[in-house]
Each structure stands twice: as C-alpha cells, then as structure tokens.
Scaffold this active site. Structure first.
Site: not given
Length: 188
Positions: A133-135
């Site tokens: 989910s970093e994006v």
C-alpha cells in the site's frame, strides 16, 4: 515489551510482535526490537523453526502512519538511516539459519507483507488481506522489494507495487507470497 520470544525445549521459537492496538505497525522501536530478536536467534543452535506472528487480530499493518508523518519532516540523511534500520531488520530475519514461518492472521500490509516475504514460508488465515500500500502514500516499497520479488517474481511485484491493490490469501498463495492458507487463526 514490543517483541516477545517464546521457545520450547524441542527447538521451536516464536517471535511475537506486540503492538496489537496499532495492528503491529512498525515504528523505530518495534523495528529495533525485531532486529534484536532475529539476531538473538542467529546464534541459537538448538532452534529448528521460528514462527513470526503478531499479537491480536492483525499480523502487521506495515509502517505506523504517525511515524511516517514525522518522517516527512526529516532530512534525507535521517530518512536513509531510518530505511537502513528496516533493511537490517529484514536481512537479519532472512539470515536466520532455522526455518522461518510467518503466521499471518488478519493481514499484512506494506512492511507486514514484506515480513511474510522475508520468511522461508508463510501461512495465512483464509480471511487475511495483503497489500503493498505504500504507493497510496506516494512511496515505493523499496526496502521490502528484494524479498517480495524473490517470493512472487518481478512481474507480479511490479503490478502490485504500482497499484496498491488489496488481495486475499488465496491470491497470495497463487503468486507465492503465502505457502498455505489455514481456515482461521486457531488453525494456524
């Protein structure tokens, strides 16, 4: 205590992340405690298998959002040092000579999925969810990427890293992030 190690005389060790109210999300203190636990297990010749789990209903939500907010104000050098702490912790997990098994209940997001990838194998509950989910925060999963690419391959990694898509345990098993799917937490 942020991390507990429980061991049996038969050579089974469990490393338990203990931040259940924060869904076992990483902060510098948890990363340091995990690194210390993994380093301790390097020299434990009697240990045959190491289980990694999270206290409570969620394996690990990855980075603590409050920590990430603070990091936005840090210098480039501070951020590099911080990333190196995470990198050292993951490498110390990867290098444990005993078989390492992530027991994923609830889910593994970001660095939590990276922990699962850095283990020799992972078993997840059927209801577990995963995401890189970093994006969604404008970041790339750089520190965990060597372990994730090793586990699922470059093509699947590129797709999941660029979309932040949430996927279930069955999909995680199909792509190789998870070795087995258990019915529930009791079956882990």
């Amino acid at each position: 205590r942020l991390v507990r190690i429980e061991a049996t005389p038969e050579g089974v060790a469990s490393v338990i992340m203990n931040r259940p109210a924060q869904r076992n999300a990483f902060n510098p203190e948890l990363i340091a405690a995990l690194h210390e636990a993994f380093e301790t297990l390097h020299g434990a010749e009697h240990v045959r298998v190491v289980f990694l789990r999270g206290e409570g209903s969620f394996f690990s939500a990855g980075a603590d959002l409050e920590w990430m907010r603070e990091a936005a104000e840090w210098t480039e050098a501070d951020n590099r040092d911080d990333a190196m702490g995470l990198a050292r912790m993951l490498k110390s997990l990867w290098d444990i000579p005993a078989l390492t098994v992530a027991l994923v209940q609830g889910g593994g997001f970001g660095g939590g999925a990276g922990l699962a990838a850095a283990c020799d194998m992972a078993i997840a509950t059927a209801d577990a969810r995963f995401s890189f989910s970093e994006v969604k925060l404008g970041l790339i999963p750089a520190t965990i990427s060597p372990y994730v690419v090793q586990a699922i391959g470059p093509r699947a990694a590129r797709a999941l890293f660029s979309t932040g898509q949430v996927f279930d345990a069955a999909h995680a098993q199909r792509i190789g992030l998870v070795s087995e799917v258990a019915a529930d937490a009791a079956a882990l």
